[in-house]
Design a protein around this motif. Structure first.
Motif, PDB file in Angstrom:
ATOM      1  N   LEU A  71       7.248  -6.837   1.953  1.00  0.00           N
ATOM      2  CA  LEU A  71       8.215  -8.086   2.816  1.00  0.00           C
ATOM      3  C   LEU A  71       9.333  -7.677   2.874  1.00  0.00           C
ATOM      4  O   LEU A  71       9.641  -6.881   2.707  1.00  0.00           O
ATOM      5  N   GLN A  72       8.808  -7.470   4.866  1.00  0.00           N
ATOM      6  CA  GLN A  72       9.815  -5.928   5.481  1.00  0.00           C
ATOM      7  C   GLN A  72      10.699  -7.292   6.364  1.00  0.00           C
ATOM      8  O   GLN A  72      10.070  -8.418   6.577  1.00  0.00           O
ATOM      9  N   PRO A  73      11.694  -6.605   6.797  1.00  0.00           N
ATOM     10  CA  PRO A  73      13.097  -7.523   7.306  1.00  0.00           C
ATOM     11  C   PRO A  73      12.345  -7.740   8.687  1.00  0.00           C
ATOM     12  O   PRO A  73      11.498  -7.077   9.301  1.00  0.00           O
ATOM     13  N   ALA A  74      12.841  -8.495   9.990  1.00  0.00           N
ATOM     14  CA  ALA A  74      12.520  -8.724  11.058  1.00  0.00           C
ATOM     15  C   ALA A  74      12.824  -7.447  11.531  1.00  0.00           C
ATOM     16  O   ALA A  74      13.730  -6.983  11.507  1.00  0.00           O
ATOM     17  N   GLY A  75      11.531  -7.146  12.789  1.00  0.00           N
ATOM     18  CA  GLY A  75      11.631  -6.582  13.712  1.00  0.00           C
ATOM     19  C   GLY A  75      11.050  -5.238  12.868  1.00  0.00           C
ATOM     20  O   GLY A  75      11.316  -3.318  14.276  1.00  0.00           O
ATOM     21  N   THR A  76      10.502  -5.178  11.625  1.00  0.00           N
ATOM     22  CA  THR A  76       9.750  -3.475  11.184  1.00  0.00           C
ATOM     23  C   THR A  76       9.109  -3.217  12.181  1.00  0.00           C
ATOM     24  O   THR A  76       7.983  -4.419  12.420  1.00  0.00           O
ATOM     25  N   ALA A  77       8.603  -1.526  12.802  1.00  0.00           N
ATOM     26  CA  ALA A  77       7.779  -1.282  12.923  1.00  0.00           C
ATOM     27  C   ALA A  77       6.440  -1.188  12.812  1.00  0.00           C
ATOM     28  O   ALA A  77       6.503  -1.480  11.612  1.00  0.00           O
ATOM     29  N   LEU A 134       2.255 -10.638   8.802  1.00  0.00           N
ATOM     30  CA  LEU A 134       2.511 -11.910   8.992  1.00  0.00           C
ATOM     31  C   LEU A 134       3.596 -12.388   9.508  1.00  0.00           C
ATOM     32  O   LEU A 134       4.746 -11.813   8.517  1.00  0.00           O
ATOM     33  N   HIS A 135       4.070 -12.767   9.795  1.00  0.00           N
ATOM     34  CA  HIS A 135       5.698 -13.118  10.704  1.00  0.00           C
ATOM     35  C   HIS A 135       5.682 -14.280   9.946  1.00  0.00           C
ATOM     36  O   HIS A 135       5.229 -15.270  10.368  1.00  0.00           O
ATOM     37  N   LEU A 136       6.904 -14.246   9.173  1.00  0.00           N
ATOM     38  CA  LEU A 136       6.751 -15.660   9.031  1.00  0.00           C
ATOM     39  C   LEU A 136       8.258 -16.434   9.763  1.00  0.00           C
ATOM     40  O   LEU A 136       8.935 -15.531  10.184  1.00  0.00           O
ATOM     41  N   ALA A 137       8.963 -17.532   9.208  1.00  0.00           N
ATOM     42  CA  ALA A 137       9.564 -17.989   9.713  1.00  0.00           C
ATOM     43  C   ALA A 137      11.285 -17.469   9.889  1.00  0.00           C
ATOM     44  O   ALA A 137      11.671 -18.376  10.608  1.00  0.00           O
ATOM     45  N   ASP A 138      11.190 -17.287   8.576  1.00  0.00           N
ATOM     46  CA  ASP A 138      12.532 -16.648   9.127  1.00  0.00           C
ATOM     47  C   ASP A 138      12.691 -15.256   9.583  1.00  0.00           C
ATOM     48  O   ASP A 138      13.287 -14.228   9.503  1.00  0.00           O
ATOM     49  N   GLY A 139      11.875 -14.860   9.987  1.00  0.00           N
ATOM     50  CA  GLY A 139      11.177 -13.442  10.646  1.00  0.00           C
ATOM     51  C   GLY A 139      11.442 -12.752   9.606  1.00  0.00           C
ATOM     52  O   GLY A 139      10.907 -11.481  11.091  1.00  0.00           O
ATOM     53  N   ARG A 140      11.205 -12.347   9.137  1.00  0.00           N
ATOM     54  CA  ARG A 140      10.626 -11.225   8.132  1.00  0.00           C
ATOM     55  C   ARG A 140       9.179 -11.247   8.222  1.00  0.00           C
ATOM     56  O   ARG A 140       7.980 -12.678   9.164  1.00  0.00           O
ATOM     57  N   LEU A 141       8.346 -10.463   7.886  1.00  0.00           N
ATOM     58  CA  LEU A 141       7.323 -10.282   7.511  1.00  0.00           C
ATOM     59  C   LEU A 141       6.867  -9.405   6.619  1.00  0.00           C
ATOM     60  O   LEU A 141       6.632  -9.484   5.385  1.00  0.00           O
ATOM     61  N   LEU A 142       5.175 -10.659   6.486  1.00  0.00           N
ATOM     62  CA  LEU A 142       4.797 -10.080   5.177  1.00  0.00           C
ATOM     63  C   LEU A 142       3.730  -8.757   5.408  1.00  0.00           C
ATOM     64  O   LEU A 142       2.753  -9.653   6.506  1.00  0.00           O
ATOM     65  N   THR A 143       3.329  -8.075   5.060  1.00  0.00           N
ATOM     66  CA  THR A 143       2.163  -6.752   5.633  1.00  0.00           C
ATOM     67  C   THR A 143       1.132  -6.527   4.659  1.00  0.00           C
ATOM     68  O   THR A 143       2.048  -6.151   3.046  1.00  0.00           O
ATOM     69  N   PHE A 144       0.285  -6.427   4.869  1.00  0.00           N
ATOM     70  CA  PHE A 144      -0.412  -5.814   4.577  1.00  0.00           C
ATOM     71  C   PHE A 144      -1.102  -4.080   4.270  1.00  0.00           C
ATOM     72  O   PHE A 144      -1.669  -4.517   5.762  1.00  0.00           O
ATOM     73  N   ASN A 145      -0.809  -3.158   3.847  1.00  0.00           N
ATOM     74  CA  ASN A 145      -0.729  -1.887   3.904  1.00  0.00           C
ATOM     75  C   ASN A 145      -1.944  -1.536   3.012  1.00  0.00           C
ATOM     76  O   ASN A 145      -2.336  -2.077   2.361  1.00  0.00           O
ATOM     77  N   ASP A 146      -2.911  -1.120   3.207  1.00  0.00           N
ATOM     78  CA  ASP A 146      -4.364   0.213   2.989  1.00  0.00           C
ATOM     79  C   ASP A 146      -4.655   0.658   2.612  1.00  0.00           C
ATOM     80  O   ASP A 146      -5.838   0.744   3.849  1.00  0.00           O
ATOM     81  N   PRO A 147      -4.376   2.025   2.928  1.00  0.00           N
ATOM     82  CA  PRO A 147      -4.651   3.392   3.249  1.00  0.00           C
ATOM     83  C   PRO A 147      -6.724   3.022   2.984  1.00  0.00           C
ATOM     84  O   PRO A 147      -7.332   3.812   4.343  1.00  0.00           O
ATOM     85  N   ARG A 148      -6.610   3.167   2.161  1.00  0.00           N
ATOM     86  CA  ARG A 148      -8.114   3.583   1.637  1.00  0.00           C
ATOM     87  C   ARG A 148      -9.499   2.170   1.970  1.00  0.00           C
ATOM     88  O   ARG A 148     -10.542   2.214   2.350  1.00  0.00           O
ATOM     89  N   ARG A 149      -8.295   1.610   2.389  1.00  0.00           N
ATOM     90  CA  ARG A 149      -9.188  -0.651   2.861  1.00  0.00           C
ATOM     91  C   ARG A 149     -10.237  -0.593   1.886  1.00  0.00           C
ATOM     92  O   ARG A 149     -11.329  -1.349   1.814  1.00  0.00           O
TER      93      ARG A 149
END
Length: 269
Positions: free
Chosen positions: A81-87, A96-111
């Motif tokens: 869960l990342q703050p708004a504007g996270t690169a 996923l860009h959430l309604a309050d501006g924050r992001l829910l990001t799925f990161n996975d090097p090995r996939r």
DNA sequence: CGCACCCCCTGCCGGC
DNA sequence: TGCCGGCAGGGGGTGC
């Protein structure tokens, strides 16, 4: 990476998104364990999170309208869960860009992770997911039935998601140490006494690990980017050659079915 | 049914 | 310093 305690810690850390709507879906890399469906983004867009459940190592994000977003973190996955504007960062596959501006990001090097949206009943992978070891309904008798007659090593049985869901290599090793049972012991050769101890050790180790926020072996983080602390309490996992905390003997490492087992030959029989 | 192997993928570490 | 093999918390598939 993540086993039940880590996945549960992620779930708890993400509960603040409940009630939030998804305003935009950004798919940067669809090639995960299974390729994301073509309509993945369209199906998620404008939906609201209503609850987050867990089954074994799977997370189930309940959405308005009755669909579920199924997520599995594989070996190296994270949901942040990342703050708004996270690169975007390397290996950020879905944001996923959430309604309050924050992001829910799925990161996975090995996939090796998985994201899928649909009706829970349609998820084939969940048919292979057995009962949760921490569930009140999962009794010691259920556990005994699981062990009975099985020739495979008790550690393999603990890690078989179909029998009990959520235990991986770290916690299988740890609970076997606590119970005083060798990983390679045939399940059917586990005595009644040992089985009782293993059942208790299973619950105690997993519960304690959740309280400590999981184990951060290399890169595990919860949804807020916090590390866990249970790795500081690991008795055998990744401690080959080091002295047993209980008796001082040297912890051994053996490989079975491609996975490392760690145990104390003095304390575990 | 169980098991011994493969595969998927990237990153890191130790040895040379 | 760089390259290479081995190994890593996941699951799934095959062939015996």
């Amino acid at each position: 990476m993540p086993e039940l305690p880590e996945v549960e810690t992620v779930r708890l850390s993400l509960l603040p998104i409940v009630g939030l709507r998804i305003d935009a879906v950004e798919v940067r890399e669809p090639r995960l364990r299974r390729r994301l469906a073509h309509n993945f983004a369209a199906q998620l867009n404008r939906r609201t999170f209503e609850a987050i459940d867990r089954r074994g190592k799977y997370l189930l994000f309940r959405l308005d309208g009755g669909d579920t977003l199924l997520a599995h973190l594989g070996m190296s996955g994270a949901l942040l869960l990342q703050p708004a504007g996270t690169a975007p960062q390397l290996h950020d596959h879905v944001r996923l860009h959430l309604a309050d501006g924050r992001l829910l990001t799925f990161n996975d090097p090995r996939r090796f992770g998985l994201l899928q949206i649909g009706r829970e009943a349609d998820f084939a992978e969940l048919r292979r997911v057995g009962p949760d070891p921490l569930a009140r309904e999962f009794t010691v008798d259920d556990f005994l039935r699981l062990l009975r007659g099985r020739k495979k090593p008790v550690k393999n049985l603990l890690m078989d998601q179909q029998g009990i869901a959520g235990i991986g290599n770290i916690y299988a090793n740890e609970m076997l140490f606590v119970a005083g049972i060798r990983p390679a012991r045939q399940a059917r050769r586990v005595t009644r006494d040992q089985a009782d101890r293993l059942y208790e050790a299973m619950r105690a180790v997993l519960t304690r690990a959740i309280q400590r926020g999981g184990s951060s072996i290399s890169d595990y983080r919860d949804g807020e980017g916090r590390t866990g602390y249970f790795q500081l309490e690991l008795a055998v996992y990744d401690r080959a050659g080091a002295p047993c905390h209980r008796c001082g003997a040297t912890i051994k490492r053996v490989v079975h079915a491609g996975r490392s087992s760690f145990y104390c030959a003095q304390c575990q029989k």
